[in-house]
Write a protein that holds these residues in place. Structure first.
Motif, mmCIF file in Angstrom:
data_model
loop_
_atom_site.group_PDB
_atom_site.id
_atom_site.type_symbol
_atom_site.label_atom_id
_atom_site.label_comp_id
_atom_site.label_asym_id
_atom_site.label_seq_id
_atom_site.Cartn_x
_atom_site.Cartn_y
_atom_site.Cartn_z
ATOM 1 N N THR A 87 0.830 -1.210 0.000
ATOM 2 C CA THR A 87 0.000 0.000 0.000
ATOM 3 C C THR A 87 0.860 1.253 0.000
ATOM 4 O O THR A 87 0.624 2.187 -0.789
ATOM 5 N N PHE A 88 1.879 1.291 0.850
ATOM 6 C CA PHE A 88 2.766 2.453 0.888
ATOM 7 C C PHE A 88 3.518 2.596 -0.426
ATOM 8 O O PHE A 88 3.642 3.701 -0.974
ATOM 9 N N PHE A 89 3.996 1.482 -0.953
ATOM 10 C CA PHE A 89 4.714 1.505 -2.229
ATOM 11 C C PHE A 89 3.827 2.055 -3.338
ATOM 12 O O PHE A 89 4.241 2.921 -4.115
ATOM 13 N N ASN A 131 11.634 -5.212 1.777
ATOM 14 C CA ASN A 131 11.117 -4.121 2.595
ATOM 15 C C ASN A 131 10.948 -4.587 4.044
ATOM 16 O O ASN A 131 9.840 -4.870 4.503
ATOM 17 N N ASN A 132 12.066 -4.645 4.755
ATOM 18 C CA ASN A 132 12.038 -5.095 6.146
ATOM 19 C C ASN A 132 12.123 -3.954 7.147
ATOM 20 O O ASN A 132 12.244 -4.198 8.349
ATOM 21 N N PRO A 146 10.610 5.038 5.541
ATOM 22 C CA PRO A 146 10.094 5.234 4.190
ATOM 23 C C PRO A 146 11.150 5.639 3.162
ATOM 24 O O PRO A 146 10.920 5.504 1.958
ATOM 25 N N VAL A 147 12.306 6.117 3.610
ATOM 26 C CA VAL A 147 13.292 6.676 2.692
ATOM 27 C C VAL A 147 13.779 5.681 1.645
ATOM 28 O O VAL A 147 13.822 5.989 0.444
ATOM 29 N N ILE A 195 13.654 3.987 -4.190
ATOM 30 C CA ILE A 195 13.411 2.980 -5.225
ATOM 31 C C ILE A 195 12.290 3.429 -6.145
ATOM 32 O O ILE A 195 12.367 3.294 -7.375
ATOM 33 N N VAL A 196 11.219 3.973 -5.564
ATOM 34 C CA VAL A 196 10.092 4.455 -6.364
ATOM 35 C C VAL A 196 10.536 5.586 -7.286
ATOM 36 O O VAL A 196 10.124 5.654 -8.449
ATOM 37 N N ASP A 197 11.374 6.485 -6.787
ATOM 38 C CA ASP A 197 11.898 7.577 -7.619
ATOM 39 C C ASP A 197 12.610 7.022 -8.844
ATOM 40 O O ASP A 197 12.411 7.497 -9.976
#
Length: 215
Positions: A21-23, A188-189, A193-194, A199-201
């Motif tokens: 969800t956050f991703f 993602n352990n 959030p950084v 990675i999303v960037d």
């Protein structure tokens, strides 16, 4: 009206508690609404009252047959063909919530999200890029407990039973075998959030150059 070109399709899947969800929210924030569309498997659950009960009276939602697979694929195809889709929001059988009608418009980038998207062969073949999110089992369980106990008001014994007998067996059988076929595996352990945002960037910048370069 049909699109001239099919969308660039990203499949995103992961275990419960892997941070999907956050991703996804981070990912969507990188694009304007007209650039990206999201379709989630969770909005295609077959209603609980139509399912067979187990001896302990707990429903098993973690099976491919718990999803209206035909409707899910039909709506993906509709987005491919430039048609807006409408679907009632799934509220996890919570009577206190009034489901919304979800409207999804076609876009040059399409995200398909859900536990079984790689297992459903007809969906998997449509994907241009596959992303697998993973968290260690004990970390994922603690995230699941926090979500289900606080946000959904579930009983802890029920949550732990489903985790052991439904969630993890389904993950191992229907998702984990596809892990090594994915283009990107994200571990993602941490709740920091950084790293995920970084990675999303990176993925978003690459995707923008591939999928939106002609727009």
């Amino acid at each position: 009206m049909k699109r001239t070109n099919p969308p660039y399709v990203i499949g995103i899947a992961g275990s419960s508690g892997s941070g999907k969800t956050f991703f996804l929210n981070c990912f969507l924030d990188h694009f304007a609404p007209a650039e990206i569309a999201l379709i989630s498997q969770d909005d295609y659950y077959i209603p609980a009252h139509t399912k067979t009960r187990e001896e302990n009276k707990l429903y098993n939602f973690d099976l491919p047959t718990a999803i209206d697979r035909a409707a899910f694929y039909h709506d993906i195809q509709s987005l491919f063909n430039g048609r807006t889709i409408y679907r009632q929001e799934y509220t996890f059988n919570n009577p206190a919530l009034t489901p919304k009608t979800l409207e999804t418009k076609p876009a040059p980038i399409l995200i398909v999200e859900g536990l079984f998207i790689f297992y459903y062969a007809e969906v998997n073949t449509l994907l241009n890029h596959r992303i697998f999110l993973h968290a260690e089992e004990d970390i994922a369980l603690q995230r699941r407990l926090k979500r289900d106990l606080i946000e959904r008001g579930y009983d802890e014994d029920d949550v732990r039973y489903k985790w052991e007998h439904h969630v993890m067996p389904a993950y191992r059988k229907y998702l984990l075998p596809f892990r090594e076929q994915c283009d990107r595996i994200i571990i993602n352990n941490t709740d920091d959030p950084v790293p995920i945002q970084a990675i999303v960037d990176e993925i978003s910048a690459d995707l923008r150059s591939k999928a939106l370069k002609t727009l």
